[in-house]
Design an enzyme around this catalytic site. Sequence first.
Site, PDB file in Angstrom:
ATOM      1  CG  HIS A 200      -2.288   0.503   1.696  1.00  0.00           C
ATOM      2  ND1 HIS A 200      -2.869   1.142   0.388  1.00  0.00           N
ATOM      3  CD2 HIS A 200      -3.344   1.145   2.480  1.00  0.00           C
ATOM      4  CE1 HIS A 200      -3.120   2.118   0.424  1.00  0.00           C
ATOM      5  NE2 HIS A 200      -3.713   2.242   1.813  1.00  0.00           N
TER       6      HIS A 200
ATOM      7  CG  HIS B  28      -4.046   0.288  -7.896  1.00  0.00           C
ATOM      8  ND1 HIS B  28      -5.962   0.246  -7.653  1.00  0.00           N
ATOM      9  CD2 HIS B  28      -4.219   1.218  -6.650  1.00  0.00           C
ATOM     10  CE1 HIS B  28      -6.014   1.194  -6.657  1.00  0.00           C
ATOM     11  NE2 HIS B  28      -5.100   2.239  -6.372  1.00  0.00           N
TER      12      HIS B  28
ATOM     13  CG  ASP C 180       2.866   4.411  -4.020  1.00  0.00           C
ATOM     14  OD1 ASP C 180       2.920   5.139  -3.593  1.00  0.00           O
ATOM     15  OD2 ASP C 180       2.508   3.203  -3.745  1.00  0.00           O
TER      16      ASP C 180
END
Length: 428
Positions: free
Chosen positions: A267, A306, A362
Site C-alpha cells: 500500500h 492496482h 507510487d
Amino acid sequence: MADTLTVIDNRTGQQYELPIKDGTIRAMDLRQIRTDAGDFGLMSYDPAFLNTASCRSRITYIDGDKGILQYRGYPIEQLAEHSTYLETAYLLVFGELPTAAQYAEWERTINAHTIPHENIKRFLDGFQHDAHPMGILLATMGAFSTYYPDAKQIFDQASRRLQTIRLIAKAPSVAAYAYRHAAGRPYIYPDASLGFTGNFLRMLFMGTEATYRPDPVLERALDVLFILHADHEQNCSTAAMRAIGSSQSDPFSAFAGAAAALSGPLHGGANEAVLRMLQEIGTVDRIPAFIEQVKGGADRLMGFGHRVYKSYDPRAKIIKKTAYEVFEVTGRNPLLDVALELERIALEDDYFVSRRLYPNVDFYSGLIYQAMGFPVDMFPVLFAIPRTAGWIAQWEEMLLDPEQKIARPRQVYAGAAPRDFVPRERRG
Ligand code: ACO
C-alpha cells in the site's frame, strides 16, 4: 426490464427474486436462501473484498478501466492544476469547494492548530534514533487520543470538526518532528505566514538561516502530490479507518490503525519499496534480468499494478509530469532513467500487458521525494499526511450513515471438527 436477479437454488429447486440497486445485490438478501429451516442461509465468500461494496460513498469516484479519479465530482487533473491541498482537504471534508472567505477561515484555523502539545517532544525522545518515521507518526497521532479526551464525543458535530482540524493540522508537524528526531536536529515550530506545504518544508529543512523560504516550484510540486494522495475511496487504509471507527473509537485511534495499514509495502509503503528496487537495479542494463525475475514470480515490480486501476493510474501521469518540473530545480535524479526504461519494457511485455499492470501513484513519487532531499523512509509518511483528509472525511461519512454498524465480517469455518480436550500428559 426488471431490476432483479432470479436465483434458482439447485439444492432445493426454489426460485428467488433479488432486487438489484446501483449494480449490486444485497448480501443479506442471500440469507433467505436455505436448504431447510435449520440452515443459516447463503453467504457470499469474498476474501480481500474483491467484489464487495462495503458502503455508499459520496466522496471519491474511480473508474479503474478508464483511469478516472474524481473527488466530490471534480476531476483529479483539474484539482492538481488549479487547487491547493488545503482547499482539496476542505472539499473532501465538507463536500464543496470553499468560497474565498471560507478558505481564509479554514487556513487560519488549520494554522492555529499546527503546534503539537509540548509533551510530544518528550514522547518522541522515547523512540530510537533510527525508528521508522511511519511508526513514529502512527504512534504519536494515536497518542493524541490521550491528549484530547473530547475526541471521544464522536456524535457531537463540533467535536468532530475540531478533531478533523487537529488531525489535518498536526500530521505534518508530527511528521517533521519525526524527521528531525532521526536527524538529531532541534524541532522547528510552525510558521503561520507560510502555506500548509511551505510550512511543512520549513519545519523539515530549516537550518541556521534566519528565515527559511521554500523553493516555490518544490513547494507547489509537493502540494500537488498531496492533492493526488488526499483520498482514494475504499483502499486498505481507508477501510481500516472505517472499520476501526465503526466500533466508535475516537478518530486519533482510528488514524493510528489507518496509518498502520498504509505503512505496508503493498500500500503506502510501496513508494519506499519502489525506490529501494530502483536503487537495487541501479543501471538500465540490469533491467532485463530483473524483469525476468519478476516474471518468474521471485519479485514484484513495485509501483506497478492496482486493485482498481486496470489502466494507467491518472495520478501517475500527473506525477511523471511533476517529476520533470522538480528535476529542473534539483537536477535530474539518475534513477529516472531506470524507472523510464522499466516502464517502457513493462508496458510492452505480455506478462504485464495481459495482467493489465500499469504504473501506479507510487512509481514516480519516490523519485521526486528523493530529489527534494527526503530520506527513503519518509516516503510513506509523505503519503499519510495528505491521506489524513480522506480518512477523516470517510470516517465521518461512515459515522453518519444510518446503514452502517460495527464492521464485522463473516467467515467460512474450515477448522477442526468438535473434539474432546486431552490432558497434556496423554497427548501423543
Ligand atoms: N509485479 C508483478 N506481478 C504483479 C504485480 C507486480 N507489481 N502486481 C500484480 N501482479 C500479478 C500477480 O502476480 C498476479 O499474477 P497471476 O495472475 O499470474 O497470479 C496478477 O498480477 C494479479 O495480481 P494480484 O496480486 O491478484 O492483484 P491485487 O489486486 O490483489 O494486488 C497490488 C494489487 C497489491 C497493488 C499489486 O498489484 C502489487 O503488489 N503491486 C506492487 C505494490 C504496489 O505498487 N502497491 C501500491 C498500490 S497503489 C497504493 O496502494 C497507493
